[in-house]
Design an enzyme around this catalytic site. Sequence first.
Site, PDB file in Angstrom:
ATOM      1  N   GLY A   4     -30.041 -48.909 -67.336  1.00 61.38           N
ATOM      2  CA  GLY A   4     -29.141 -47.855 -67.195  1.00 61.38           C
ATOM      3  C   GLY A   4     -27.852 -48.318 -66.112  1.00 61.38           C
ATOM      4  O   GLY A   4     -27.911 -49.129 -65.606  1.00 61.38           O
TER       5      GLY A   4
ATOM      6  N   GLN B 242     -20.228 -46.305 -61.136  1.00 59.92           N
ATOM      7  CA  GLN B 242     -20.763 -47.248 -60.402  1.00 59.92           C
ATOM      8  C   GLN B 242     -20.228 -48.517 -60.924  1.00 59.92           C
ATOM      9  O   GLN B 242     -20.267 -49.792 -60.886  1.00 59.92           O
ATOM     10  CB  GLN B 242     -22.864 -48.164 -61.410  1.00 59.92           C
ATOM     11  CG  GLN B 242     -23.880 -46.758 -61.143  1.00 59.92           C
ATOM     12  CD  GLN B 242     -25.067 -47.346 -61.266  1.00 59.92           C
ATOM     13  OE1 GLN B 242     -25.228 -46.597 -63.192  1.00 59.92           O
ATOM     14  NE2 GLN B 242     -25.887 -47.636 -60.874  1.00 59.92           N
TER      15      GLN B 242
ATOM     16  N   CYS C 278     -31.960 -48.591 -58.899  1.00 57.15           N
ATOM     17  CA  CYS C 278     -30.390 -48.740 -58.869  1.00 57.15           C
ATOM     18  C   CYS C 278     -29.873 -50.198 -59.020  1.00 57.15           C
ATOM     19  O   CYS C 278     -29.867 -50.971 -57.825  1.00 57.15           O
ATOM     20  CB  CYS C 278     -30.064 -47.683 -58.278  1.00 57.15           C
ATOM     21  SG  CYS C 278     -28.717 -47.491 -58.478  1.00 57.15           S
TER      22      CYS C 278
ATOM     23  N   HIS D 263     -32.296 -40.091 -63.969  1.00 53.27           N
ATOM     24  CA  HIS D 263     -31.200 -41.271 -63.609  1.00 53.27           C
ATOM     25  C   HIS D 263     -29.761 -41.412 -63.828  1.00 53.27           C
ATOM     26  O   HIS D 263     -28.939 -41.371 -62.368  1.00 53.27           O
ATOM     27  CB  HIS D 263     -31.918 -42.552 -63.003  1.00 53.27           C
ATOM     28  CG  HIS D 263     -31.442 -44.081 -62.108  1.00 53.27           C
ATOM     29  ND1 HIS D 263     -32.458 -43.987 -61.271  1.00 53.27           N
ATOM     30  CD2 HIS D 263     -30.676 -44.618 -61.817  1.00 53.27           C
ATOM     31  CE1 HIS D 263     -31.032 -45.418 -60.738  1.00 53.27           C
ATOM     32  NE2 HIS D 263     -30.843 -44.998 -61.034  1.00 53.27           N
ATOM     33  N   GLU D 264     -30.058 -41.828 -64.421  1.00 52.16           N
ATOM     34  CA  GLU D 264     -28.151 -42.401 -65.153  1.00 52.16           C
ATOM     35  C   GLU D 264     -27.805 -40.497 -65.197  1.00 52.16           C
ATOM     36  O   GLU D 264     -26.157 -40.650 -64.732  1.00 52.16           O
ATOM     37  CB  GLU D 264     -27.861 -42.225 -66.284  1.00 52.16           C
ATOM     38  CG  GLU D 264     -28.892 -43.683 -66.421  1.00 52.16           C
ATOM     39  CD  GLU D 264     -28.456 -44.652 -65.490  1.00 52.16           C
ATOM     40  OE1 GLU D 264     -27.154 -44.764 -64.874  1.00 52.16           O
ATOM     41  OE2 GLU D 264     -29.641 -45.813 -65.302  1.00 52.16           O
TER      42      GLU D 264
ATOM     43  N   HIS E 104     -26.687 -39.943 -61.434  1.00 51.69           N
ATOM     44  CA  HIS E 104     -25.209 -40.814 -61.059  1.00 51.69           C
ATOM     45  C   HIS E 104     -24.086 -39.818 -61.695  1.00 51.69           C
ATOM     46  O   HIS E 104     -22.940 -39.875 -60.873  1.00 51.69           O
ATOM     47  CB  HIS E 104     -25.840 -42.052 -61.621  1.00 51.69           C
ATOM     48  CG  HIS E 104     -25.803 -42.585 -61.023  1.00 51.69           C
ATOM     49  ND1 HIS E 104     -25.143 -43.469 -59.321  1.00 51.69           N
ATOM     50  CD2 HIS E 104     -26.850 -43.601 -61.399  1.00 51.69           C
ATOM     51  CE1 HIS E 104     -26.313 -45.264 -59.789  1.00 51.69           C
ATOM     52  NE2 HIS E 104     -27.023 -44.814 -60.855  1.00 51.69           N
TER      53      HIS E 104
END
Length: 167
Positions: free
Chosen positions: A47, A52, A92, A134-135, A138
């Site tokens: 992902g 990022q 990550c 998780h994404e 972000h």
Amino acid sequence: MSILKLTYYPEEILKQKTSTVSEITAEIKTLLNNMLETMYYKDSGIGLAAPQVGKDLRVTVLDVSEERNQPLKLINPVITEYSGKVDSKEGCLSIPGFYDTIKRHEKVIVGYLDEDGNSQSIEAEGLLSRALQHEIDHLDGILFIDRLSRLKKTFFQKWYKKNAPFE
Ligand code: QAP
Ligand code: CO
């Protein structure tokens, strides 16, 4: 297509909430393709979220398939329903080499726009559920280390001092 430069902890953009996409332009579509290429290039990446790669946009790409041939491109994703709790190990790409266990929802339903601007929803459990959470974190400026207990955060800080900087 091109490989994008990654941002790493503790860069500021990783702590900021991203801006909602208001129009799905050719630029956004290119970004999504380049994010996928970048994620596949980093062999174990499953992902990747826009911050990022240094972009303040609410978009993310994922692929949790073994064959790495089931790309997902999500625009403006939001968790609309969740249930259960489960502990599992996470890493990550923006904190390479560090892994720890955190609690997340077991199942989630995520609403989002696809590349054509159509509303979609995914119901997920297991690895995909975890990756989605998780994404989406972000996109809200949250890293998985922000969800560690104080003790584990202290351990992360020690680990970081030994291993920083990345790249
Ligand atoms: C988020 O994470 C995630 O430390 C995606 O050296 C994590 O792709 C989803 C990676 C856990 C579900 C479960 C991390 C690659 C990749 C590293 C990633 C590394 C190389 C992390
Ligand atoms: Co991450």
